[in-house]
Design a protein around this motif. Sequence first.
Motif, short mmCIF file in Angstrom:
data_model
loop_
_atom_site.label_atom_id
_atom_site.label_comp_id
_atom_site.label_asym_id
_atom_site.label_seq_id
_atom_site.Cartn_x
_atom_site.Cartn_y
_atom_site.Cartn_z
N SER A 27 11.38 -9.74 3.63
CA SER A 27 11.99 -10.30 2.42
C SER A 27 10.97 -10.28 1.28
CB SER A 27 12.47 -11.73 2.67
OG SER A 27 11.39 -12.53 3.09
N GLN A 28 11.03 -9.25 0.49
CA GLN A 28 10.10 -9.10 -0.62
C GLN A 28 10.53 -10.02 -1.76
OE1 GLN A 28 9.68 -5.06 -1.85
NE2 GLN A 28 8.11 -5.52 -3.34
N VAL A 29 9.60 -10.86 -2.22
CA VAL A 29 9.89 -11.85 -3.25
C VAL A 29 9.96 -11.23 -4.64
CG1 VAL A 29 9.07 -13.97 -4.34
CG2 VAL A 29 8.86 -13.67 -1.86
N THR A 30 9.09 -10.28 -4.90
CA THR A 30 9.01 -9.68 -6.24
C THR A 30 8.79 -8.17 -6.14
OG1 THR A 30 7.80 -9.71 -8.33
CG2 THR A 30 6.52 -10.17 -6.37
N ASP A 31 9.19 -7.48 -7.16
CA ASP A 31 8.95 -6.04 -7.23
C ASP A 31 7.59 -5.72 -7.84
OD1 ASP A 31 11.43 -5.50 -6.15
OD2 ASP A 31 12.41 -5.36 -8.11
N ARG A 32 6.89 -6.75 -8.24
CA ARG A 32 5.60 -6.55 -8.92
C ARG A 32 4.43 -6.40 -7.96
NH1 ARG A 32 5.54 -11.50 -12.84
NH2 ARG A 32 3.38 -10.82 -13.13
N SER A 33 4.67 -6.65 -6.66
CA SER A 33 3.60 -6.49 -5.68
C SER A 33 4.20 -6.11 -4.33
CB SER A 33 2.77 -7.76 -5.56
OG SER A 33 3.57 -8.82 -5.08
N SER A 34 3.35 -5.52 -3.48
CA SER A 34 3.78 -5.16 -2.13
C SER A 34 2.68 -5.57 -1.15
CB SER A 34 4.07 -3.67 -2.02
OG SER A 34 2.88 -2.93 -2.24
N VAL A 35 3.10 -5.87 0.07
CA VAL A 35 2.18 -6.38 1.09
C VAL A 35 2.33 -5.55 2.36
CG1 VAL A 35 1.56 -8.37 2.50
CG2 VAL A 35 2.37 -8.70 0.16
N GLU A 36 1.21 -5.23 2.98
CA GLU A 36 1.22 -4.53 4.26
C GLU A 36 0.24 -5.25 5.19
OE1 GLU A 36 0.21 -0.13 6.08
OE2 GLU A 36 0.68 -0.33 3.95
N ILE A 37 0.69 -5.50 6.41
CA ILE A 37 -0.16 -6.14 7.41
C ILE A 37 -0.21 -5.25 8.64
CG2 ILE A 37 -0.44 -8.12 8.94
CD1 ILE A 37 0.91 -9.85 6.94
N LYS A 38 -1.41 -5.09 9.20
CA LYS A 38 -1.61 -4.34 10.44
C LYS A 38 -2.51 -5.16 11.36
CE LYS A 38 -1.41 0.14 8.15
NZ LYS A 38 -2.14 1.36 7.83
N VAL A 39 -2.38 -4.90 12.64
CA VAL A 39 -3.25 -5.58 13.61
C VAL A 39 -3.80 -4.54 14.57
CG1 VAL A 39 -1.40 -6.14 15.25
CG2 VAL A 39 -3.43 -7.59 15.13
N ASP A 40 -5.07 -4.71 14.93
CA ASP A 40 -5.73 -3.84 15.89
C ASP A 40 -6.63 -4.71 16.75
OD1 ASP A 40 -6.69 -1.62 17.25
OD2 ASP A 40 -8.20 -1.17 15.73
N ASN A 41 -6.19 -4.95 17.97
CA ASN A 41 -6.91 -5.84 18.89
C ASN A 41 -7.11 -7.22 18.26
OD1 ASN A 41 -7.07 -3.88 20.93
ND2 ASN A 41 -8.86 -2.99 19.97
N SER A 42 -8.33 -7.58 17.94
CA SER A 42 -8.59 -8.91 17.38
C SER A 42 -8.86 -8.87 15.87
CB SER A 42 -9.78 -9.55 18.10
OG SER A 42 -10.94 -8.78 17.89
N THR A 43 -8.34 -7.85 15.21
CA THR A 43 -8.55 -7.71 13.77
C THR A 43 -7.20 -7.60 13.06
OG1 THR A 43 -10.61 -6.53 14.20
CG2 THR A 43 -9.73 -6.40 11.98
N LEU A 44 -7.04 -8.41 12.02
CA LEU A 44 -5.84 -8.40 11.20
C LEU A 44 -6.21 -7.82 9.83
CD1 LEU A 44 -2.83 -9.51 11.06
CD2 LEU A 44 -3.82 -11.44 9.84
N TYR A 45 -5.43 -6.85 9.36
CA TYR A 45 -5.68 -6.20 8.09
C TYR A 45 -4.56 -6.57 7.12
CZ TYR A 45 -8.77 -3.34 10.95
OH TYR A 45 -9.75 -2.92 11.80
N LEU A 46 -4.93 -6.98 5.92
CA LEU A 46 -3.98 -7.33 4.88
C LEU A 46 -4.27 -6.46 3.66
CD1 LEU A 46 -1.85 -9.29 3.58
CD2 LEU A 46 -3.80 -10.70 2.90
N GLU A 47 -3.24 -5.76 3.19
CA GLU A 47 -3.38 -4.96 1.97
C GLU A 47 -2.29 -5.39 0.99
OE1 GLU A 47 -4.27 -0.58 1.74
OE2 GLU A 47 -2.18 -0.60 1.09
#
Length: 78
Positions: A27-47
Amino acid sequence: MLLTSHSVFETPVASRIYRSLKPELESQVTDRSSVEIKVDNSTLYLEIRSDDLVAMRSTLNTWLRLIQVASETADCLA
């Protein structure tokens, strides 16, 4: 102007945090930004990508807080 923020979180509960936040991505709140999350073992990536500084700050504040709450909750359940 396109702004990008990359954050990396190393935690043993990274996969739990990812699973708890994944529905928020649908559920994207705004069109002015985008979010991507990834996980690899014990590491969480936020872009986060944004068109302007105000949207970037708002999105960063929201997602950093969501990650903090999910982490605290996951720690309580462990």
